[in-house]
Design a protein around this motif. Structure first.
Motif, PDB file in Angstrom:
ATOM      1  N   PRO A   1     -13.829 -45.972 121.256  1.00 14.55           N
ATOM      2  CA  PRO A   1     -14.598 -45.977 122.481  1.00 14.55           C
ATOM      3  C   PRO A   1     -14.296 -47.106 123.405  1.00 14.55           C
ATOM      4  O   PRO A   1     -14.707 -47.085 124.797  1.00 14.55           O
TER       5      PRO A   1
ATOM      6  N   ARG B   1     -11.869 -35.523 114.996  1.00 14.65           N
ATOM      7  CA  ARG B   1     -12.786 -36.686 115.029  1.00 14.65           C
ATOM      8  C   ARG B   1     -12.350 -37.716 116.137  1.00 14.65           C
ATOM      9  O   ARG B   1     -13.184 -38.167 116.760  1.00 14.65           O
TER      10      ARG B   1
ATOM     11  N   ASP C   1     -11.770 -42.845 104.968  1.00 14.16           N
ATOM     12  CA  ASP C   1     -13.176 -42.630 106.058  1.00 14.16           C
ATOM     13  C   ASP C   1     -13.684 -44.045 106.287  1.00 14.16           C
ATOM     14  O   ASP C   1     -13.930 -44.102 107.533  1.00 14.16           O
TER      15      ASP C   1
ATOM     16  N   TYR D   1     -12.506 -36.538 119.717  1.00 11.74           N
ATOM     17  CA  TYR D   1     -14.009 -36.340 120.165  1.00 11.74           C
ATOM     18  C   TYR D   1     -14.606 -37.968 120.403  1.00 11.74           C
ATOM     19  O   TYR D   1     -15.583 -38.069 121.014  1.00 11.74           O
ATOM     20  N   ALA D   2     -13.757 -38.834 119.940  1.00 14.96           N
ATOM     21  CA  ALA D   2     -14.495 -40.290 120.085  1.00 14.96           C
ATOM     22  C   ALA D   2     -14.266 -40.874 121.364  1.00 14.96           C
ATOM     23  O   ALA D   2     -14.818 -41.960 121.623  1.00 14.96           O
TER      24      ALA D   2
ATOM     25  N   ASP E   1     -13.824 -44.140 110.476  1.00 14.16           N
ATOM     26  CA  ASP E   1     -15.368 -44.564 111.040  1.00 14.16           C
ATOM     27  C   ASP E   1     -15.170 -45.535 111.993  1.00 14.16           C
ATOM     28  O   ASP E   1     -15.945 -45.610 112.977  1.00 14.16           O
ATOM     29  N   ARG E   2     -14.714 -46.601 111.503  1.00 14.39           N
ATOM     30  CA  ARG E   2     -14.549 -47.961 112.595  1.00 14.39           C
ATOM     31  C   ARG E   2     -13.601 -47.541 113.517  1.00 14.39           C
ATOM     32  O   ARG E   2     -14.130 -47.984 114.709  1.00 14.39           O
TER      33      ARG E   2
ATOM     34  N   CYS F   1     -13.472 -44.562 115.082  1.00 10.03           N
ATOM     35  CA  CYS F   1     -14.035 -43.539 115.768  1.00 10.03           C
ATOM     36  C   CYS F   1     -15.598 -43.873 116.350  1.00 10.03           C
ATOM     37  O   CYS F   1     -15.887 -43.668 117.483  1.00 10.03           O
ATOM     38  N   PHE F   2     -16.234 -44.889 115.772  1.00 11.91           N
ATOM     39  CA  PHE F   2     -17.454 -45.183 116.045  1.00 11.91           C
ATOM     40  C   PHE F   2     -17.371 -46.670 116.961  1.00 11.91           C
ATOM     41  O   PHE F   2     -18.553 -46.767 117.854  1.00 11.91           O
ATOM     42  N   ASP F   3     -16.269 -47.390 116.863  1.00  7.44           N
ATOM     43  CA  ASP F   3     -16.481 -48.761 117.241  1.00  7.44           C
ATOM     44  C   ASP F   3     -15.237 -49.040 118.171  1.00  7.44           C
ATOM     45  O   ASP F   3     -15.347 -49.356 119.415  1.00  7.44           O
TER      46      ASP F   3
ATOM     47  N   SER G   1      -8.177 -35.257 110.641  1.00  5.08           N
ATOM     48  CA  SER G   1      -8.869 -36.333 111.312  1.00  5.08           C
ATOM     49  C   SER G   1      -8.815 -36.307 112.991  1.00  5.08           C
ATOM     50  O   SER G   1      -9.418 -36.748 113.558  1.00  5.08           O
TER      51      SER G   1
END
Length: 425
Positions: free
Chosen positions: A73, A91, A61, A94-95, A65-66, A68-70, A88
Motif C-alpha cells: 500500500p 491477494r 503467510d 488486491y493490496a 501479510d507484511r 499486502c497489509f503494510d 498469492s
C-alpha cells in the motif's frame, strides 16, 4: 548504521528485492528514501527463489501479510512490473491500485484461476483491462485439461480482455512437458488481437502456426513458436507474402518428414524478415541439409535477412556426402561461423548435425558421440542420444567442458563403454 549510502546499496544489491523491501522499508527515513528507489520498486518478484520444480511457489503467510497489509500500500503507485504465482496472485493484486503497472508475469497459472480472474466483471479486469501491455503466462502444465480448454479458458480470455496488450509470452519454457494450444477455423476469430506486436507461444501442429500467421495479427512483428508436430497439414497452401514480420523463430523437437513441403514454403513467404531462428530434426531426406540448400531454398528468398541462427539435424539413407564436401557449402560471406558433424550407422542410415555459432538457443537435442565440442554458454538443456556407439569417459568430459551452465541432462545410450577410468577398474 553509519555506513555511506553507496556502501548500503552495494550490500542491498547482494540481496533479493523481497529481502530489501521486507527488512528495510519503514525502518527509518534514510532507509525509506533509499529503498523506494526504482531499482527496488519498479519490478517486484513475489515468489520463492528457485521454485521451478515446486507446485507451490508462494511465499510464507508471514511475508505475504507484511507485503499486502503494510509494504505494497505504500509503494503501489510506483510499481511497474510484478512476477507472481497462482496461490498469492489475487491477494497481492488486491493490496493496491498499481496505476503504473504494465508488465505482469504469472507463474504456475491455473486454468480455474484464469476463469475467475480473466472474467469481464472481475476486479482484475476493472483495474488492468487497459493497462497491461506485457504479459508472461507460465501455465500449470500438470492440469489434466484439453487443448480446447486451455485456448478457451486462458488464451482466448487474455486476447478479449486486455485491450492494450502488445507483448504476450504464453507458456514458453525448456521443459519437454509444456502447455500447447491448438486452433481451428471456428475458434480463429476469437483468439486474435490487433494490438499484439510480439508473441511467444507453443502450438500442437504446423496448421496451428499457419493459423496464427493468416493475416489477422496485422501488427505482429516478432513471432517465436514451438511446434510439437510438423506433419499432415490440412490447410490449403497459402502463397501470400507475410509483410510485417521482422523476427521469426521456429522450433520443433520432434522429427518431421515434411520440412521441404511445409517449413521451406512458409519461410519463403517472409520476404521482409530480418532475424530467423530455425530448430528442426528432418528425417527420410535424400540429401543432407547443407549450406547450398539453405542459401538456394531459404536465404535467397529473404533478401533483408540480417541474422540466421539454426540447429538442424538431417537423417538420410545411402548418402555419400563427405565431411569436406559439406564444409565447402558454407561460404564465409553468407553465413556466420558454422560447425557440424556426421554419423554413419550400421543400418545404412546417415545423420548430419549443423548449427550456427555462437549458439544462441538454450536447448540442444540428440547430441551423438561424434559431437566435436566447443563452448555453449547459452545452453541449459541437452539430450545425449546414440544407440549405436557407446558414450566413453572422454565424451562426457567433452560435454562437461562444452556446456558449463547445464541444468537438465537426458542420456539415451544402449551400448556399454569400452574404456573405464582406472578408479572404476
Amino acid at each position: 548504521m553509519n555506513l555511506p549510502d553507496e556502501i548500503l546499496i552495494i550490500i542491498w544489491n547482494k540481496l533479493s528485492k523481497i529481502d530489501v523491501l521486507y527488512s528495510f522499508l519503514n525502518v527509518n527515513r534514510r532507509f525509506d528514501k533509499l529503498v523506494r528507489d526504482k531499482i527496488y520498486t519498479r519490478s517486484i518478484e513475489l515468489i520463492k527463489n528457485n521454485c521451478e520444480d515446486e507446485d507451490n511457489c508462494s511465499l510464507s503467510d508471514q511475508i505475504l501479510d507484511r507485503f499486502c497489509f503494510d509494504l505494497l500500500p505504500q509503494i503501489h503507485n510506483i510499481i511497474e512490473q510484478f512476477i507472481l504465482e497462482s496461490f498469492s496472485m489475487e491477494r497481492i493484486l488486491y493490496a493496491g491500485n498499481y496505476p503504473q503497472l504494465c508488465q505482469l508475469t504469472l507463474v504456475n497459472f491455473a486454468q480455474e484461476l484464469a476463469i475467475r480472474v480473466l472474467a469481464d466483471e472481475s476486479y482484475f479486469a476493472h483495474i488492468f483491462k487497459s493497462q497491461i501491455t506485457h504479459l508472461v503466462v507460465l501455465i500449470d502444465y500438470t492440469e489434466s485439461r484439453s487443448y480446447d480448454d486451455l485456448r478457451i479458458n486462458v488464451f482466448q480470455r487474455i486476447f478479449s480482455l486486455l485491450t492494450t496488450l502488445t507483448d504476450l509470452d504464453f507458456g514458453q519454457c525448456s521443459r519437454s512437458l509444456h502447455p500447447v494450444l491448438t486452433f481451428n477455423n471456428s475458434s480463429a476469430d476469437e483468439c486474435f488481437s490487433s494490438t499484439i506486436v510480439n508473441l511467444r507461444i507453443n502450438v500442437r501442429t504446423f496448421d496451428d502456426c499457419q493459423c496464427l500467421l493468416d493475416g489477422r495479427l496485422s501488427q505482429l512483428r516478432t513471432f517465436i513458436v514451438r511446434i510439437d508436430f510438423i506433419s499432415n497439414s490440412k490447410l490449403s497452401v497459402n502463397n501470400t507474402d507475410i509483410l510485417h514480420l521482422e523476427c521469426f523463430s521456429l522450433t520443433s523437437y520432434n522429427q518431421t518428414l515434411d520440412y521441404d513441403s511445409h517449413v521451406v514454403p512458409l519461410l519463403r513467404r517472409m520476404r521482409y524478415l530480418q532475424q530467423l531462428t530455425l530448430y528442426a530434426i528432418v528425417t527420410n531426406r535424400s540429401t543432407f541439409i547443407d549450406g547450398i540448400h539453405l542459401s538456394n531454398e531459404i536465404l535467397d528468398h529473404i533478401p533483408q535477412l540480417q541474422t540466421f541462427n539454426f540447429n538442424i539435424i538431417t537423417y538420410t539413407y545411402a548418402n555419400n556426402q563427405l565431411y569436406e564436401n559439406i564444409k565447402c557449402t558454407f561460404p564465409n560471406g553468407k553465413f556466420s561461423q558454422v560447425d557440424f558433424y556426421l554419423d554413419q550407422y550400421p543400418n545404412g542410415e546417415a545423420r548430419s548435425h549443423i548449427y550456427s555459432l555462437p549458439y544462441k538457443m538454450n536447448v540442444m537435442h540428440d547430441i551423438s558421440s561424434n559431437f566435436p565440442g566447443g563452448l555453449f554458454t547459452n545452453v541449459h538443456v541437452i539430450w545425449l542420444a546414440d544407440i549405436f556407439c557407446p558414450f566413453e569417459h572422454k565424451f562426457y568430459d567433452r560435454i562437461a567442458r562444452s556446456f558449463p551452465f547445464l541444468t537438465e541432462l537426458t542420456v539415451i545410450n544402449y551400448i556399454p563403454r569400452n574404456y573405464k577410468p582406472l578408479q572404476e577398474a
